[in-house]
Design a protein around this motif. Structure first.
Motif, PDB file in Angstrom:
ATOM      1  N   PHE A   1      -7.252  -0.577   4.312  1.00  0.00           N
ATOM      2  CA  PHE A   1      -8.030  -1.659   4.626  1.00  0.00           C
ATOM      3  C   PHE A   1      -7.589  -2.685   5.548  1.00  0.00           C
ATOM      4  N   ALA A   2      -6.242  -2.714   5.554  1.00  0.00           N
ATOM      5  CA  ALA A   2      -5.380  -3.846   6.312  1.00  0.00           C
ATOM      6  C   ALA A   2      -4.232  -3.468   6.754  1.00  0.00           C
ATOM      7  N   VAL A   3      -3.660  -3.804   7.704  1.00  0.00           N
ATOM      8  CA  VAL A   3      -2.410  -3.377   8.378  1.00  0.00           C
ATOM      9  C   VAL A   3      -1.394  -4.504   8.046  1.00  0.00           C
ATOM     10  N   PRO A   4      -0.007  -4.031   8.036  1.00  0.00           N
ATOM     11  CA  PRO A   4       1.062  -5.125   7.557  1.00  0.00           C
ATOM     12  C   PRO A   4       0.832  -6.463   8.062  1.00  0.00           C
ATOM     13  N   ASN A   5       0.585  -6.689   9.408  1.00  0.00           N
ATOM     14  CA  ASN A   5       0.583  -7.813  10.155  1.00  0.00           C
ATOM     15  C   ASN A   5      -0.704  -8.702   9.688  1.00  0.00           C
ATOM     16  N   GLU A   6      -1.659  -8.163   9.191  1.00  0.00           N
ATOM     17  CA  GLU A   6      -2.825  -8.962   8.841  1.00  0.00           C
ATOM     18  C   GLU A   6      -2.418  -9.588   7.391  1.00  0.00           C
ATOM     19  N   VAL A   7      -1.626  -8.601   6.545  1.00  0.00           N
ATOM     20  CA  VAL A   7      -1.333  -8.985   5.467  1.00  0.00           C
ATOM     21  C   VAL A   7      -0.354 -10.247   5.338  1.00  0.00           C
ATOM     22  N   ARG A   8       0.734 -10.060   6.439  1.00  0.00           N
ATOM     23  CA  ARG A   8       1.601 -11.042   6.581  1.00  0.00           C
ATOM     24  C   ARG A   8       1.178 -12.516   7.170  1.00  0.00           C
ATOM     25  N   ASP A   9       0.059 -12.449   7.884  1.00  0.00           N
ATOM     26  CA  ASP A   9      -0.728 -13.682   8.118  1.00  0.00           C
ATOM     27  C   ASP A   9      -1.278 -14.157   7.057  1.00  0.00           C
ATOM     28  N   ILE A  10      -1.884 -13.402   6.069  1.00  0.00           N
ATOM     29  CA  ILE A  10      -2.431 -14.219   5.066  1.00  0.00           C
ATOM     30  C   ILE A  10      -1.246 -14.864   4.368  1.00  0.00           C
ATOM     31  N   GLU A  11      -0.140 -14.394   4.149  1.00  0.00           N
ATOM     32  CA  GLU A  11       0.977 -15.063   3.560  1.00  0.00           C
ATOM     33  C   GLU A  11       1.918 -15.963   4.354  1.00  0.00           C
ATOM     34  N   ASP A  12       1.285 -16.434   5.607  1.00  0.00           N
ATOM     35  CA  ASP A  12       1.878 -17.318   6.534  1.00  0.00           C
ATOM     36  C   ASP A  12       3.200 -16.822   6.886  1.00  0.00           C
ATOM     37  N   LYS A  13       3.450 -15.692   7.213  1.00  0.00           N
ATOM     38  CA  LYS A  13       4.791 -15.081   7.671  1.00  0.00           C
ATOM     39  C   LYS A  13       4.458 -14.464   9.142  1.00  0.00           C
ATOM     40  N   ALA A  14       5.490 -14.063   9.642  1.00  0.00           N
ATOM     41  CA  ALA A  14       5.402 -13.766  11.258  1.00  0.00           C
ATOM     42  C   ALA A  14       5.301 -12.441  11.190  1.00  0.00           C
ATOM     43  N   PRO A  15       4.468 -11.874  12.296  1.00  0.00           N
ATOM     44  CA  PRO A  15       4.327 -10.546  12.571  1.00  0.00           C
ATOM     45  C   PRO A  15       5.604  -9.854  12.919  1.00  0.00           C
ATOM     46  N   LEU A  16       5.396  -8.591  12.368  1.00  0.00           N
ATOM     47  CA  LEU A  16       6.312  -7.505  12.621  1.00  0.00           C
ATOM     48  C   LEU A  16       6.263  -6.692  13.793  1.00  0.00           C
ATOM     49  N   PRO A  17       7.138  -5.961  14.377  1.00  0.00           N
ATOM     50  CA  PRO A  17       6.944  -4.965  15.409  1.00  0.00           C
ATOM     51  C   PRO A  17       6.161  -3.738  15.052  1.00  0.00           C
ATOM     52  N   GLY A  18       5.324  -3.317  15.498  1.00  0.00           N
ATOM     53  CA  GLY A  18       4.808  -2.286  14.925  1.00  0.00           C
ATOM     54  C   GLY A  18       3.839  -2.454  13.487  1.00  0.00           C
ATOM     55  N   GLY A  19       3.630  -3.756  13.247  1.00  0.00           N
ATOM     56  CA  GLY A  19       2.904  -4.038  11.999  1.00  0.00           C
ATOM     57  C   GLY A  19       1.257  -4.164  12.440  1.00  0.00           C
ATOM     58  N   ASP A  20       0.814  -3.719  13.562  1.00  0.00           N
ATOM     59  CA  ASP A  20      -0.568  -3.659  13.587  1.00  0.00           C
ATOM     60  C   ASP A  20      -1.263  -2.224  13.626  1.00  0.00           C
ATOM     61  N   VAL A  21      -0.235  -1.320  13.109  1.00  0.00           N
ATOM     62  CA  VAL A  21      -0.459   0.124  12.895  1.00  0.00           C
ATOM     63  C   VAL A  21      -0.614   0.243  11.425  1.00  0.00           C
ATOM     64  N   PRO A  22      -1.886   0.865  10.905  1.00  0.00           N
ATOM     65  CA  PRO A  22      -2.011   1.211   9.654  1.00  0.00           C
ATOM     66  C   PRO A  22      -0.950   2.022   8.841  1.00  0.00           C
ATOM     67  N   LEU A  23      -0.504   1.703   7.508  1.00  0.00           N
ATOM     68  CA  LEU A  23       0.219   2.593   6.799  1.00  0.00           C
ATOM     69  C   LEU A  23      -0.444   3.959   6.723  1.00  0.00           C
ATOM     70  N   PRO A  24       0.418   5.059   6.403  1.00  0.00           N
ATOM     71  CA  PRO A  24      -0.142   6.277   5.953  1.00  0.00           C
ATOM     72  C   PRO A  24      -1.012   6.175   4.962  1.00  0.00           C
ATOM     73  N   LEU A  25      -2.383   6.949   5.104  1.00  0.00           N
ATOM     74  CA  LEU A  25      -3.168   6.865   3.895  1.00  0.00           C
ATOM     75  C   LEU A  25      -2.739   7.325   2.477  1.00  0.00           C
ATOM     76  N   ALA A  26      -2.784   6.576   1.502  1.00  0.00           N
ATOM     77  CA  ALA A  26      -2.203   7.093   0.216  1.00  0.00           C
ATOM     78  C   ALA A  26      -2.978   8.375  -0.322  1.00  0.00           C
ATOM     79  N   THR A  27      -2.316   9.396  -0.824  1.00  0.00           N
ATOM     80  CA  THR A  27      -3.040  10.544  -1.423  1.00  0.00           C
ATOM     81  C   THR A  27      -2.830  10.283  -2.886  1.00  0.00           C
ATOM     82  N   ALA A  28      -1.950   9.983  -3.426  1.00  0.00           N
ATOM     83  CA  ALA A  28      -1.678   9.612  -4.967  1.00  0.00           C
ATOM     84  C   ALA A  28      -2.392   8.486  -5.616  1.00  0.00           C
ATOM     85  N   LYS A  29      -2.827   8.756  -6.612  1.00  0.00           N
ATOM     86  CA  LYS A  29      -3.397   7.688  -7.411  1.00  0.00           C
ATOM     87  C   LYS A  29      -2.416   6.517  -7.831  1.00  0.00           C
ATOM     88  N   PRO A  30      -3.180   5.311  -7.986  1.00  0.00           N
ATOM     89  CA  PRO A  30      -2.040   4.196  -8.277  1.00  0.00           C
ATOM     90  C   PRO A  30      -1.192   4.355  -9.315  1.00  0.00           C
TER      91      PRO A  30
END
Length: 388
Positions: free
Chosen positions: A354-383
């Protein structure tokens, strides 16, 4: 046919029949003048409710988009959404004025100062709501306007900008909450005014100093003077001679300040602006507000009192943009949660793309990370299998 019904009443389809307001039905609070929009803000509950709604609407992030679904993309904000009035105070200040006008008077008026080449407004200067009068021409139904006592001609009226709330069929203007609830607001202001006059001008003495013997006026004055001299600047016990008695006179707070009346009118004034508003502002309504339901109160504020104004504001901005573009106000900024709950929500969003790492970091007022605009692998396991 009866003489009384031989002629049918003929009324223009654009005539606006008068609506009797509670304030027109007679009031004992004649000294309370609510003819000016700011006068009602003397009532703390009205100030608190309108300021809360106007502040939230004017501070939430505003974004512009075009397209829907996979083709939706965010656009740069046009000048209209950067500084609507062109006076340098910005969008937040303009939106706050817009909201206060519509909350207090049910209408917001302005003048379109500039337009783009497609005739879309780029600057709108707001009028004070009490300086504008509007009505429909009884014959043509065309809106007529008078600003500061001057009737606008057709050319000037074409640049008139009007937004309304609390609407009913057949009327050009929205209803004024202050005018229709003048009795309730006036009652609260009158109670506060009475309390102030009571303490400033009230004739109730602080106590009674009595003696079993008869005193002439001179002796009574001397006794009073000596008694007051003994009290000034001293917290020591007072010793009276034989035959003297002192009895303090107290006035019940309910009688001096009309506390119960003020509590009732405060809650009623706040309720004008949405169900649940009195509880959110802390006024007594017979219920209780505990730590466990604070988050629910915030959701109630968004659902019942605030969201309708957010939707109206989105539609208002969208109507002034080119076709195909639309405005969305980011409501997620209202979802104030504790740190653990927020991080769990971030984890779910990242795990399900639903979001990429840099979007989350922006919400938390943190600087972006290199490669943070790429989505993480889609989880297949249940929470519950991942322990998150």
């Amino acid at each position: 046919m009866s003489l009384f019904f031989s002629r049918r009443e003929r009324r223009s389809p654009f005539a606006e029949p008068p609506i009797p307001r509670p304030s027109m039905l007679g009031s004992t609070f004649a000294s309370i003048n609510l003819s000016h929009a700011e006068a009602s803000l003397q009532k703390v509950a009205v100030w608190a409710a309108t300021d809360l709604v106007a502040s939230l609407v004017s501070t939430l992030p505003v974004d512009v988009y075009e397209g829907t679904g996979a083709s939706r993309k965010e656009l740069p904000k046009p000048p209209l959404l950067e500084d609507p009035a062109g006076d340098g105070y910005g969008l937040g200040d303009w939106t706050y004025q817009y909201m206060m006008s519509v909350l207090l008077r049910g209408n917001t008026y302005g003048k379109v100062a500039t337009r783009d080449r497609m005739a879309h407004p780029t600057q709108v200067v707001l009028y004070h709501p009490d300086e504008v009068q509007g009505w429909r021409d009884p014959a043509s139904g065309v809106a007529r306007w008078r600003v500061s006592g001057e009737t606008l001609d057709a050319e000037a009226a074409a640049d008139m900008w009007h937004q309304r709330a609390y609407t009913i069929p057949g009327r050009l203007l929205g209803l004024s909450p202050v005018a229709h609830h003048a009795s309730t607001i006036g009652q609260g202001l009158a109670a506060a005014k009475f309390g102030q006059q009571f303490f400033e001008e009230g004739g109730t003495p602080s106590g009674l100093l009595t003696n079993e013997q008869a005193l002439d006026p001179k002796q009574a004055a001397v006794a009073k003077q000596r008694f007051m001299a003994a009290l000034r600047g001293s917290r020591e016990p007072l010793v009276l001679g034989q035959g003297w008695k002192f009895q303090a006179v107290s006035v019940a707070p309910e009688e001096s300040q009309f506390l119960e009346t003020q509590k009732y009118t405060a809650a009623e004034c706040a309720r004008i602006y949405g169900p649940g508003m009195p509880e959110i502002l802390g006024y007594e309504t017979g219920g209780s507000m505990t730590y466990a339901n604070v988050e629910q109160r915030s959701l109630d504020l968004l659902t019942y009192a605030l969201d309708r104004w957010l939707v109206r504001t989105e539609r208002m901005w969208t109507s002034m943009l080119p076709p195909g573009q639309y405005v969305k106000i980011n409501r997620s900024a209202l979802a104030r949660t504790d740190l653990l709950t927020r991080y769990r929500a971030h984890a779910i969003a990242l795990r399900n793309q639903f979001a990429v790492p840099n979007e989350v970091r922006d919400i938390e007022d943190k600087a972006p990370l290199p490669g943070g605009d790429v989505p993480l692998p889609l989880a297949t396991a249940k929470p519950e299998e991942t322990g998150q």
